[in-house]
Design a protein around this motif. Structure first.
Motif, PDB file in Angstrom:
ATOM      1  N   GLN A  56       4.028  43.417  12.431  1.00  0.00           N
ATOM      2  CA  GLN A  56       4.292  42.759  11.151  1.00  0.00           C
ATOM      3  C   GLN A  56       2.999  42.634  10.366  1.00  0.00           C
ATOM      4  O   GLN A  56       1.978  42.245  10.917  1.00  0.00           O
ATOM      5  CB  GLN A  56       4.885  41.368  11.373  1.00  0.00           C
ATOM      6  N   GLN A  57       3.052  42.968   9.091  1.00  0.00           N
ATOM      7  CA  GLN A  57       1.878  42.854   8.236  1.00  0.00           C
ATOM      8  C   GLN A  57       2.109  41.752   7.220  1.00  0.00           C
ATOM      9  O   GLN A  57       3.238  41.484   6.816  1.00  0.00           O
ATOM     10  CB  GLN A  57       1.600  44.178   7.537  1.00  0.00           C
ATOM     11  N   TYR A  58       1.021  41.123   6.795  1.00  0.00           N
ATOM     12  CA  TYR A  58       1.070  40.012   5.859  1.00  0.00           C
ATOM     13  C   TYR A  58       0.075  40.264   4.746  1.00  0.00           C
ATOM     14  O   TYR A  58      -0.891  41.007   4.903  1.00  0.00           O
ATOM     15  CB  TYR A  58       0.705  38.696   6.565  1.00  0.00           C
ATOM     16  N   GLU A  59       0.321  39.615   3.618  1.00  0.00           N
ATOM     17  CA  GLU A  59      -0.648  39.651   2.530  1.00  0.00           C
ATOM     18  C   GLU A  59      -0.615  38.320   1.795  1.00  0.00           C
ATOM     19  O   GLU A  59       0.313  37.531   1.970  1.00  0.00           O
ATOM     20  CB  GLU A  59      -0.387  40.810   1.568  1.00  0.00           C
ATOM     21  N   ARG A  60      -1.639  38.105   0.983  1.00  0.00           N
ATOM     22  CA  ARG A  60      -1.704  36.881   0.196  1.00  0.00           C
ATOM     23  C   ARG A  60      -0.776  37.004  -1.004  1.00  0.00           C
ATOM     24  O   ARG A  60      -0.836  37.986  -1.753  1.00  0.00           O
ATOM     25  CB  ARG A  60      -3.137  36.652  -0.267  1.00  0.00           C
ATOM     26  N   ALA A  61       0.079  36.016  -1.196  1.00  0.00           N
ATOM     27  CA  ALA A  61       1.033  36.024  -2.303  1.00  0.00           C
ATOM     28  C   ALA A  61       0.334  35.765  -3.625  1.00  0.00           C
ATOM     29  O   ALA A  61      -0.651  35.028  -3.691  1.00  0.00           O
ATOM     30  CB  ALA A  61       2.102  34.963  -2.073  1.00  0.00           C
ATOM     31  N   VAL A  87       0.979  33.011   2.271  1.00  0.00           N
ATOM     32  CA  VAL A  87       1.156  34.185   3.115  1.00  0.00           C
ATOM     33  C   VAL A  87       2.592  34.679   3.016  1.00  0.00           C
ATOM     34  O   VAL A  87       3.531  33.909   3.144  1.00  0.00           O
ATOM     35  CB  VAL A  87       0.822  33.847   4.581  1.00  0.00           C
ATOM     36  N   ILE A  88       2.742  35.989   2.777  1.00  0.00           N
ATOM     37  CA  ILE A  88       4.080  36.588   2.742  1.00  0.00           C
ATOM     38  C   ILE A  88       4.098  37.809   3.658  1.00  0.00           C
ATOM     39  O   ILE A  88       3.080  38.469   3.864  1.00  0.00           O
ATOM     40  CB  ILE A  88       4.516  36.984   1.316  1.00  0.00           C
ATOM     41  N   GLU A  89       5.270  38.081   4.206  1.00  0.00           N
ATOM     42  CA  GLU A  89       5.448  39.254   5.052  1.00  0.00           C
ATOM     43  C   GLU A  89       5.674  40.476   4.172  1.00  0.00           C
ATOM     44  O   GLU A  89       6.358  40.395   3.161  1.00  0.00           O
ATOM     45  CB  GLU A  89       6.654  39.067   5.967  1.00  0.00           C
ATOM     46  N   VAL A  90       5.097  41.585   4.565  1.00  0.00           N
ATOM     47  CA  VAL A  90       5.305  42.838   3.843  1.00  0.00           C
ATOM     48  C   VAL A  90       5.687  43.917   4.848  1.00  0.00           C
ATOM     49  O   VAL A  90       5.230  43.921   5.985  1.00  0.00           O
ATOM     50  CB  VAL A  90       4.054  43.279   3.044  1.00  0.00           C
ATOM     51  N   GLY A  91       6.532  44.813   4.425  1.00  0.00           N
ATOM     52  CA  GLY A  91       6.906  45.927   5.279  1.00  0.00           C
ATOM     53  C   GLY A  91       7.812  45.533   6.426  1.00  0.00           C
ATOM     54  O   GLY A  91       8.322  44.425   6.502  1.00  0.00           O
ATOM     55  N   SER A  92       7.972  46.453   7.322  1.00  0.00           N
ATOM     56  CA  SER A  92       8.833  46.281   8.482  1.00  0.00           C
ATOM     57  C   SER A  92       8.102  45.510   9.573  1.00  0.00           C
ATOM     58  O   SER A  92       6.896  45.670   9.749  1.00  0.00           O
ATOM     59  CB  SER A  92       9.233  47.662   9.012  1.00  0.00           C
ATOM     60  N   PRO A  93       8.819  44.664  10.339  1.00  0.00           N
ATOM     61  CA  PRO A  93       8.153  43.933  11.415  1.00  0.00           C
ATOM     62  C   PRO A  93       7.788  44.804  12.612  1.00  0.00           C
ATOM     63  O   PRO A  93       7.104  44.351  13.514  1.00  0.00           O
ATOM     64  CB  PRO A  93       9.179  42.866  11.808  1.00  0.00           C
ATOM     65  N   TYR A  94       8.240  46.060  12.616  1.00  0.00           N
ATOM     66  CA  TYR A  94       7.954  46.954  13.743  1.00  0.00           C
ATOM     67  C   TYR A  94       7.090  48.103  13.289  1.00  0.00           C
ATOM     68  O   TYR A  94       7.315  48.648  12.227  1.00  0.00           O
ATOM     69  CB  TYR A  94       9.263  47.477  14.341  1.00  0.00           C
ATOM     70  N   PRO A  95       6.104  48.541  13.973  1.00  0.00           N
ATOM     71  CA  PRO A  95       5.656  48.048  15.273  1.00  0.00           C
ATOM     72  C   PRO A  95       4.825  46.765  15.174  1.00  0.00           C
ATOM     73  O   PRO A  95       4.754  46.000  16.106  1.00  0.00           O
ATOM     74  CB  PRO A  95       4.826  49.190  15.836  1.00  0.00           C
TER      75      PRO A  95
END
Length: 114
Positions: free
Chosen positions: A48-53, A38-46
């Motif tokens: 946080q979105q995640y996707e599979r690495a 799991v990796i974070e993508v984009g801005s944490p606001y509003p």
């Protein structure tokens, strides 16, 4: 009679691309812990979105130095990004808690279940 084969395992090199392909195959066949994919993508606001690495992203994560939340803990980089790796570096990539960690190898000796 052919001459005996000499083992060059210690001097053999594996490309970063081949390592990423191996990691991707392990991920596709469900042999990696979910938390490492799991990796974070984009801005944490509003939100946080995640996707599979991908395999490439997991290998690159280990190949660069990583600063933990506490300033005294820094994980060293494993080789240079884009460079071929020898067996010892390849093993560090695979067993890293930040990287693929197939079959839970990075947790060996980490937790004791009684």
């Amino acid at each position: 009679k052919p001459p005996p084969r000499q083992s060059n395992a210690s001097s053999a090199k594996v490309s970063e691309r081949a390592t990423a392909e191996i990691v991707q195959h392990l991920a596709d066949t469900c042999q990696l812990p979910a938390e490492n994919q799991v990796i974070e993508v984009g801005s944490p606001y509003p939100v946080q979105q995640y996707e599979r690495a991908t395999g490439e992203q997991m290998v690159r994560c280990v190949r660069k130095p990583y600063k933990d939340k506490s300033p005294e803990v820094t994980y060293a980089a494993v080789g240079g990004e884009g460079e071929d790796v020898d067996f010892e570096q390849w093993e560090k990539i695979m067993k890293s808690r930040l990287g693929p960690c197939p079959w839970g190898e990075c947790y060996v000796g980490f937790r004791r279940f009684t």
